[in-house]
Design a protein around this motif. Structure first.
Motif, PDB file in Angstrom:
ATOM      1  N   SER A 195      14.098 -12.011   1.094  1.00  0.00           N
ATOM      2  CA  SER A 195      13.167 -10.881   1.000  1.00  0.00           C
ATOM      3  C   SER A 195      13.599  -9.881  -0.064  1.00  0.00           C
ATOM      4  O   SER A 195      12.791  -9.100  -0.562  1.00  0.00           O
ATOM      5  CB  SER A 195      13.043 -10.176   2.355  1.00  0.00           C
ATOM      6  N   GLU A 196      14.893  -9.908  -0.428  1.00  0.00           N
ATOM      7  CA  GLU A 196      15.413  -9.024  -1.474  1.00  0.00           C
ATOM      8  C   GLU A 196      15.447  -9.712  -2.833  1.00  0.00           C
ATOM      9  O   GLU A 196      15.918  -9.147  -3.817  1.00  0.00           O
ATOM     10  CB  GLU A 196      16.828  -8.557  -1.091  1.00  0.00           C
ATOM     11  N   ASN A 197      14.943 -10.961  -2.864  1.00  0.00           N
ATOM     12  CA  ASN A 197      14.940 -11.779  -4.079  1.00  0.00           C
ATOM     13  C   ASN A 197      16.361 -12.034  -4.594  1.00  0.00           C
ATOM     14  O   ASN A 197      16.577 -12.190  -5.803  1.00  0.00           O
ATOM     15  CB  ASN A 197      14.095 -11.117  -5.172  1.00  0.00           C
ATOM     16  N   LYS A 198      17.314 -12.114  -3.666  1.00  0.00           N
ATOM     17  CA  LYS A 198      18.705 -12.425  -4.019  1.00  0.00           C
ATOM     18  C   LYS A 198      18.980 -13.865  -3.595  1.00  0.00           C
ATOM     19  O   LYS A 198      19.623 -14.128  -2.570  1.00  0.00           O
ATOM     20  CB  LYS A 198      19.666 -11.453  -3.325  1.00  0.00           C
ATOM     21  N   TRP A 199      18.475 -14.800  -4.391  1.00  0.00           N
ATOM     22  CA  TRP A 199      18.480 -16.188  -3.966  1.00  0.00           C
ATOM     23  C   TRP A 199      19.858 -16.839  -4.011  1.00  0.00           C
ATOM     24  O   TRP A 199      20.088 -17.842  -3.330  1.00  0.00           O
ATOM     25  CB  TRP A 199      17.472 -16.986  -4.783  1.00  0.00           C
ATOM     26  N   SER A 200      20.781 -16.300  -4.797  1.00  0.00           N
ATOM     27  CA  SER A 200      22.135 -16.870  -4.783  1.00  0.00           C
ATOM     28  C   SER A 200      22.787 -16.622  -3.422  1.00  0.00           C
ATOM     29  O   SER A 200      23.486 -17.487  -2.885  1.00  0.00           O
ATOM     30  CB  SER A 200      22.981 -16.277  -5.908  1.00  0.00           C
ATOM     31  N   ASN A 201      22.531 -15.445  -2.833  1.00  0.00           N
ATOM     32  CA  ASN A 201      23.058 -15.143  -1.496  1.00  0.00           C
ATOM     33  C   ASN A 201      22.284 -15.917  -0.423  1.00  0.00           C
ATOM     34  O   ASN A 201      22.881 -16.416   0.540  1.00  0.00           O
ATOM     35  CB  ASN A 201      22.970 -13.642  -1.207  1.00  0.00           C
ATOM     36  N   ALA A 202      20.964 -15.997  -0.592  1.00  0.00           N
ATOM     37  CA  ALA A 202      20.154 -16.749   0.374  1.00  0.00           C
ATOM     38  C   ALA A 202      20.605 -18.210   0.416  1.00  0.00           C
ATOM     39  O   ALA A 202      20.684 -18.825   1.484  1.00  0.00           O
ATOM     40  CB  ALA A 202      18.680 -16.655   0.002  1.00  0.00           C
ATOM     41  N   TYR A 203      20.913 -18.757  -0.757  1.00  0.00           N
ATOM     42  CA  TYR A 203      21.373 -20.147  -0.845  1.00  0.00           C
ATOM     43  C   TYR A 203      22.647 -20.370  -0.029  1.00  0.00           C
ATOM     44  O   TYR A 203      22.804 -21.398   0.635  1.00  0.00           O
ATOM     45  CB  TYR A 203      21.607 -20.517  -2.307  1.00  0.00           C
ATOM     46  N   LYS A 204      23.566 -19.402  -0.049  1.00  0.00           N
ATOM     47  CA  LYS A 204      24.830 -19.534   0.689  1.00  0.00           C
ATOM     48  C   LYS A 204      24.575 -19.724   2.185  1.00  0.00           C
ATOM     49  O   LYS A 204      25.236 -20.525   2.852  1.00  0.00           O
ATOM     50  CB  LYS A 204      25.703 -18.305   0.455  1.00  0.00           C
ATOM     51  N   TYR A 205      23.617 -18.963   2.724  1.00  0.00           N
ATOM     52  CA  TYR A 205      23.329 -19.084   4.161  1.00  0.00           C
ATOM     53  C   TYR A 205      22.531 -20.346   4.475  1.00  0.00           C
ATOM     54  O   TYR A 205      22.700 -20.931   5.550  1.00  0.00           O
ATOM     55  CB  TYR A 205      22.614 -17.821   4.654  1.00  0.00           C
ATOM     56  N   ALA A 206      21.674 -20.774   3.554  1.00  0.00           N
ATOM     57  CA  ALA A 206      20.988 -22.056   3.733  1.00  0.00           C
ATOM     58  C   ALA A 206      22.007 -23.194   3.740  1.00  0.00           C
ATOM     59  O   ALA A 206      21.902 -24.144   4.526  1.00  0.00           O
ATOM     60  CB  ALA A 206      19.962 -22.257   2.615  1.00  0.00           C
ATOM     61  N   LEU A 207      23.009 -23.082   2.882  1.00  0.00           N
ATOM     62  CA  LEU A 207      24.057 -24.104   2.797  1.00  0.00           C
ATOM     63  C   LEU A 207      24.928 -24.109   4.054  1.00  0.00           C
ATOM     64  O   LEU A 207      25.352 -25.171   4.522  1.00  0.00           O
ATOM     65  CB  LEU A 207      24.923 -23.864   1.562  1.00  0.00           C
ATOM     66  N   LYS A 208      25.188 -22.928   4.620  1.00  0.00           N
ATOM     67  CA  LYS A 208      25.972 -22.857   5.866  1.00  0.00           C
ATOM     68  C   LYS A 208      25.281 -23.639   6.981  1.00  0.00           C
ATOM     69  O   LYS A 208      25.938 -24.364   7.742  1.00  0.00           O
ATOM     70  CB  LYS A 208      26.161 -21.397   6.296  1.00  0.00           C
TER      71      LYS A 208
ATOM     72  N   SER B 252      17.737 -24.147  -3.166  1.00  0.00           N
ATOM     73  CA  SER B 252      18.410 -24.852  -4.261  1.00  0.00           C
ATOM     74  C   SER B 252      17.485 -25.034  -5.460  1.00  0.00           C
ATOM     75  O   SER B 252      17.930 -24.971  -6.606  1.00  0.00           O
ATOM     76  CB  SER B 252      18.943 -26.208  -3.784  1.00  0.00           C
ATOM     77  N   SER B 253      16.182 -25.262  -5.226  1.00  0.00           N
ATOM     78  CA  SER B 253      15.261 -25.428  -6.354  1.00  0.00           C
ATOM     79  C   SER B 253      15.013 -24.091  -7.052  1.00  0.00           C
ATOM     80  O   SER B 253      14.931 -24.037  -8.280  1.00  0.00           O
ATOM     81  CB  SER B 253      13.936 -26.045  -5.897  1.00  0.00           C
ATOM     82  N   ILE B 254      14.940 -22.998  -6.294  1.00  0.00           N
ATOM     83  CA  ILE B 254      14.753 -21.670  -6.894  1.00  0.00           C
ATOM     84  C   ILE B 254      16.019 -21.228  -7.615  1.00  0.00           C
ATOM     85  O   ILE B 254      15.983 -20.619  -8.687  1.00  0.00           O
ATOM     86  CB  ILE B 254      14.356 -20.636  -5.818  1.00  0.00           C
ATOM     87  N   ASN B 255      17.165 -21.589  -7.032  1.00  0.00           N
ATOM     88  CA  ASN B 255      18.454 -21.126  -7.556  1.00  0.00           C
ATOM     89  C   ASN B 255      19.090 -22.117  -8.534  1.00  0.00           C
ATOM     90  O   ASN B 255      20.173 -21.872  -9.052  1.00  0.00           O
ATOM     91  CB  ASN B 255      19.404 -20.889  -6.371  1.00  0.00           C
ATOM     92  N   GLY B 256      18.426 -23.254  -8.734  1.00  0.00           N
ATOM     93  CA  GLY B 256      18.925 -24.232  -9.710  1.00  0.00           C
ATOM     94  C   GLY B 256      20.191 -24.944  -9.278  1.00  0.00           C
ATOM     95  O   GLY B 256      21.027 -25.296 -10.118  1.00  0.00           O
ATOM     96  N   ARG B 257      20.365 -25.193  -7.993  1.00  0.00           N
ATOM     97  CA  ARG B 257      21.572 -25.865  -7.491  1.00  0.00           C
ATOM     98  C   ARG B 257      21.384 -27.379  -7.456  1.00  0.00           C
ATOM     99  O   ARG B 257      20.302 -27.893  -7.176  1.00  0.00           O
ATOM    100  CB  ARG B 257      21.911 -25.365  -6.083  1.00  0.00           C
ATOM    101  N   GLY B 258      22.493 -28.097  -7.686  1.00  0.00           N
ATOM    102  CA  GLY B 258      22.432 -29.548  -7.804  1.00  0.00           C
ATOM    103  C   GLY B 258      22.353 -30.296  -6.492  1.00  0.00           C
ATOM    104  O   GLY B 258      22.258 -31.526  -6.498  1.00  0.00           O
ATOM    105  N   ILE B 259      22.381 -29.590  -5.359  1.00  0.00           N
ATOM    106  CA  ILE B 259      22.368 -30.270  -4.059  1.00  0.00           C
ATOM    107  C   ILE B 259      20.968 -30.747  -3.688  1.00  0.00           C
ATOM    108  O   ILE B 259      20.796 -31.479  -2.716  1.00  0.00           O
ATOM    109  CB  ILE B 259      22.927 -29.333  -2.955  1.00  0.00           C
ATOM    110  N   TYR B 260      19.964 -30.361  -4.454  1.00  0.00           N
ATOM    111  CA  TYR B 260      18.573 -30.672  -4.121  1.00  0.00           C
ATOM    112  C   TYR B 260      18.347 -32.166  -3.842  1.00  0.00           C
ATOM    113  O   TYR B 260      17.775 -32.515  -2.803  1.00  0.00           O
ATOM    114  CB  TYR B 260      17.631 -30.194  -5.229  1.00  0.00           C
ATOM    115  N   PRO B 261      18.755 -33.105  -4.730  1.00  0.00           N
ATOM    116  CA  PRO B 261      18.494 -34.533  -4.462  1.00  0.00           C
ATOM    117  C   PRO B 261      19.127 -35.011  -3.155  1.00  0.00           C
ATOM    118  O   PRO B 261      18.531 -35.804  -2.423  1.00  0.00           O
ATOM    119  CB  PRO B 261      19.121 -35.243  -5.672  1.00  0.00           C
TER     120      PRO B 261
END
Length: 443
Positions: free
Chosen positions: A230-243, A273-282
């Protein structure tokens, strides 16, 4: 009272194995159920419900003239037999009922054996009400069995009661948060920011969550994923999605026990991962497909496919160069048209928005126009988020421009300007966008 199509709708959800089971049950029961099995077979083969065809069949297999009564009994006969067929999915409830039945008959030794057998599995389910109910029944045994330590059971009840309390607290925060971000996906002003921050400045920071408590960890991580999204901080959002994703790897049984939660874990990771450009997507995409193929529950499987296609559209819209070669856009369109009656208008609109965006990026403006036009005509919802309402209309303006629909472009732009004024839109980007549309595109 059942509606006219209720029996038809229930039967059309049956897969071939369930239908075969019901037919065999009916045949084993003898001639008294022959009308049931023949009605079931005919309705199963119907593409659309035909009451007249069913009446003709009913007249040929039954002397009774009360078709509605027979349909009612057949409906519940199917439900009862489906319960038997899928009994392993509802084992905890049955075990608790059996324990209570044995207690009422004073078969204390039987109760002790059954509790010893099922306790570990019920605890693993993280169904806290069922766990507490089981422990309450175990506590009764202490009146009759000297070797039981009642204090230890009381401690267990306290422990799982606290976990249940914390889970309900997190779920309450989720509902409170959804109420905010369902109106506006992004925190648009200080008032909304303060509302969100107040949710995260309380007890949530003091929670002590056991690492093996999946539901508690899932909800905790999900809340922070939403917060940073909601804050458009997707690098932080990604960390919690990864957890949350790592929770699935740490406990292999989770996917089987919590398929619905697993779908959401993977969907959130795919988007982050797609918004943040992370390689874990596949890797996450492959796992999502495997999980969906393993799900037996029709509702959860349909949800899984919905989120799979939607996450793929979001990914392609982030990576536009892959859109021209992708067959996915057409597959996603086919899927949603075939299954749209299974989803709410809000979810349909989210799907249609990304589907229309994909067609727009591919230069298929008429398809994009048709999708958004149908969305506004047939799937309007008063529960649109501010962001969805605004951005879908922006997209519609660009489509109108590409198609040369100048008058429709002007009227839509005026509608956006009015909407922004009424809803106190404060983002500079959106204000500049509407100025560009109204004064540059419409010339």
């Amino acid at each position: 009272m059942l509606s006219k199509n209720s029996l038809f709708e229930l039967i059309k959800t049956l897969d071939i194995h369930e239908k075969r089971y019901l037919m065999s049950r009916g045949k084993r029961a003898g001639s008294e159920n022959s009308a049931y099995t023949e009605m079931l077979d005919v309705i199963y083969k119907m593409d659309e419900y035909d009451e007249n065809e069913l009446r003709k069949l009913f007249a040929s297999v039954s002397k009774s003239g009360k078709l509605d009564v027979k349909k009612h009994f057949l409906y519940y006969w199917i439900l009862n037999n489906l319960n038997e067929y899928h009994s392993t999915n509802y084992q905890s409830q049955k075990d608790l009922q059996n324990i209570q039945l044995l207690l009422d008959r004073s078969l204390i030794g039987h109760v002790q054996q059954l509790i010893s057998k099922v306790k570990k599995e019920i605890i693993k389910s993280e169904n806290y009400l069922a766990i507490i109910s089981l422990l309450e029944k175990e506590l009764i045994l202490h009146k009759y069995k000297n070797e039981f330590d009642s204090l230890n059971t009381i401690r267990e009840i306290e422990f799982y009661s606290n976990q249940y309390r914390d889970l309900k607290y997190l779920e309450f925060l989720k509902l409170s948060f959804r109420k905010i971000i369902d109106y506006s996906v992004f925190a648009r002003n200080e008032e909304v920011e303060n509302e969100i921050n107040s949710l995260f400045n309380g007890k949530i920071n003091k929670l002590k969550i056991a690492p093996d408590a999946f539901l508690l960890n899932f909800n905790y991580n999900l809340l922070f994923y939403w917060k940073f999204g909601s804050e458009n901080k997707w690098s932080n959002a990604y960390k919690y999605a990864l957890k949350n994703y790592k929770l699935l790897d740490q406990q292999s049984e989770i996917i089987k026990q919590f398929p619905e939660h697993t779908i959401h874990v993977l969907y959130n990771l795919l988007n982050a991962s797609s918004i943040n450009g992370r390689g874990i997507y596949p890797q996450a995409l492959k796992k999502m497909k495997v999980v969906i193929n393993s799900i037996q529950n029709k509702r959860v499987r349909a949800d899984g496919l919905f989120y799979l296609y939607l996450s793929k559209l979001i990914y392609l819209n982030q990576n536009k160069t892959k859109l021209t070669k992708s067959k996915l856009v057409d597959d996603a369109g086919y899927f949603i048209e075939k299954n749209k009656t299974n989803f709410s208008n809000i979810r349909l609109n989210n799907f249609y928005f990304d589907l229309a965006k994909s067609h727009f990026y591919r230069g298929e403006y008429k398809k994009a126009f048709s999708i958004l036009n149908e969305m506004y005509q047939n799937y309007y919802s008063k529960d649109y988020t501010t962001d969805f309402n605004l951005h879908a209309r922006f997209l519609f303006c660009f489509i109108c421009f590409e198609l040369g629909e100048k008058e429709l472009l002007k009227s839509t732009a005026l509608s956006i300007a009015d909407f922004m004024k009424r809803n106190r839109i404060v983002f500079k980007f959106e204000k500049k966008m509407i100025r560009f549309i109204r004064y540059d595109l419409t010339d």
